[in-house]
Design an enzyme around this catalytic site. Structure first.
Site, PDB file in Angstrom:
ATOM      1  N   HIS A 130      94.971  33.548  -6.489  1.00 44.84           N
ATOM      2  CA  HIS A 130      93.977  34.597  -6.264  1.00 44.84           C
ATOM      3  C   HIS A 130      94.018  35.693  -7.332  1.00 44.84           C
ATOM      4  CE1 HIS A 130      91.073  36.962  -4.122  1.00 44.84           C
ATOM      5  NE2 HIS A 130      91.914  37.964  -3.948  1.00 44.84           N
ATOM      6  N   TRP A 189      87.700  42.387  -3.884  1.00 38.55           N
ATOM      7  CA  TRP A 189      86.781  43.410  -3.384  1.00 38.55           C
ATOM      8  C   TRP A 189      86.123  44.189  -4.505  1.00 38.55           C
ATOM      9  CZ3 TRP A 189      84.410  43.341   0.951  1.00 38.55           C
ATOM     10  CH2 TRP A 189      84.987  42.698   2.051  1.00 38.55           C
TER      11      TRP A 189
END
Length: 309
Positions: free
Chosen positions: A281, A115
């Site tokens: 990730h 994000w």
């Protein structure tokens, strides 16, 4: 100088966090305050559910080059937890106010993930004259299909997160993102000290609202419509911009797998790609020294006119 081995990844947080009033709350942040370089700043933006802590082994590689700023996003890390919805637009509003206060002028380089990438690209596309470089990894873009957003198992998990009653139980009551998704996104796993640091901001259910909201904001197949539109705009800027870019990727990856890395290597202007090896990730936790040294070298390639003598 050779990079330290990734086995030397430290759980220590070698920075003193500062605080600044932002809108109706406060935000915590790292500021290395490199006084030798006054006209450019490196901005590090984290994602869900992490904090500035994720950059702890990376910033020391970059701080000799530029002043480094790394905030804890609102509601996350050691920043305040105002009573807001924690939608993307809320985070963007607080981050805008934070950057207006901390770096009101001058050139910036973004180092961003998850994000933090969406927020960074969104800001960069609206302040194009100030951005001289972008380094990014596992980044969020408008995902035209669920297949673009991840492999089948991950898709099913995130679809559950986006099912209101199920998602709130998994993320608010069971704290699944902190307990399983985060450590599961690091190939080496997390040490007890690292896990405890990441978990500390979310010890009660009310504090987990930001962690719950983020999966529901992912711009997938046109929904949520407002976030998808924002992502389309900044992604269009990314594709058209000549600003120097540095893309890190790993295998198998999550948002950026082999096929995405290949596509962006062929379609982004002024791009260098760096393959890190094994990674999922949270690449900063598996390859911090390589990322840090590559970012430092990237900064050296940027237009020297932005740096003071």
């Amino acid at each position: 100088m050779a990079n330290p081995p990734e086995s030397s990844i430290s759980s220590e947080f070698p920075f003193m966090l500062q605080n600044i009033d932002v809108l109706d709350s406060k935000m915590a942040y790292i500021d290395t305050k490199n006084t030798k370089i006054t006209t450019a700043t490196a901005i590090f933006l984290h994602g869900n559910p992490t904090s500035s802590y994720i950059w702890r082994n990376i910033i020391p590689h970059v701080s000799p080059k530029l002043r480094c700023i790394a905030p804890d996003l609102i509601g996350m890390g050691k920043s305040g937890k105002p009573d807001i919805a924690y939608r993307f637009v809320d985070h963007a509003r607080y981050l805008d106010a934070f950057l207006d206060a901390i770096v009101p002028t001058g050139k910036v380089v973004f180092i961003i993930q998850d994000w933090g990438s969406a927020l960074g690209f969104h800001w960069a596309s609206r302040h194009q004259d100030r951005v001289i470089g972008v380094a990014f990894m596992e980044f969020i873009r408008p995902f035209a299909t669920w297949d673009d957003a991840g492999e089948k198992q991950g898709q099913e998990t995130f679809k559950a997160f986006r099912t209101p009653d199920v998602g709130r139980k998994l993320l608010i009551e069971d704290n699944l993102f902190i307990k399983a998704i985060l450590p599961g996104g690091v190939v080496r796993g997390l040490s007890p000290e690292e896990q405890a640091y990441y978990q500390a901001p979310y010890l009660d259910e009310k504090s987990r609202e930001p962690v719950y909201r983020w999966p529901n904001e992912l711009p997938i197949e046109g929904f949520p419509a407002d976030v998808y539109e924002i992502a389309e705009k900044y992604h269009d800027w990314l594709l058209k911009s000549d600003v120097p870019k540095l893309l890190f990727w790993a295998t198998p990856g999550v948002f950026v797998r082999d096929e995405q890395a290949k596509w962006y290597s062929e379609n982004l202007k002024n791009l260098k790609t760096v393959f890190l090896g094994k990674g999922l990730h949270y690449l900063q936790e598996d390859h911090p020294h390589r990322i840090g040294s590559e970012v430092a070298e990237f900064i050296d390639t940027l237009d020297s006119s932005f740096r003071s003598s």
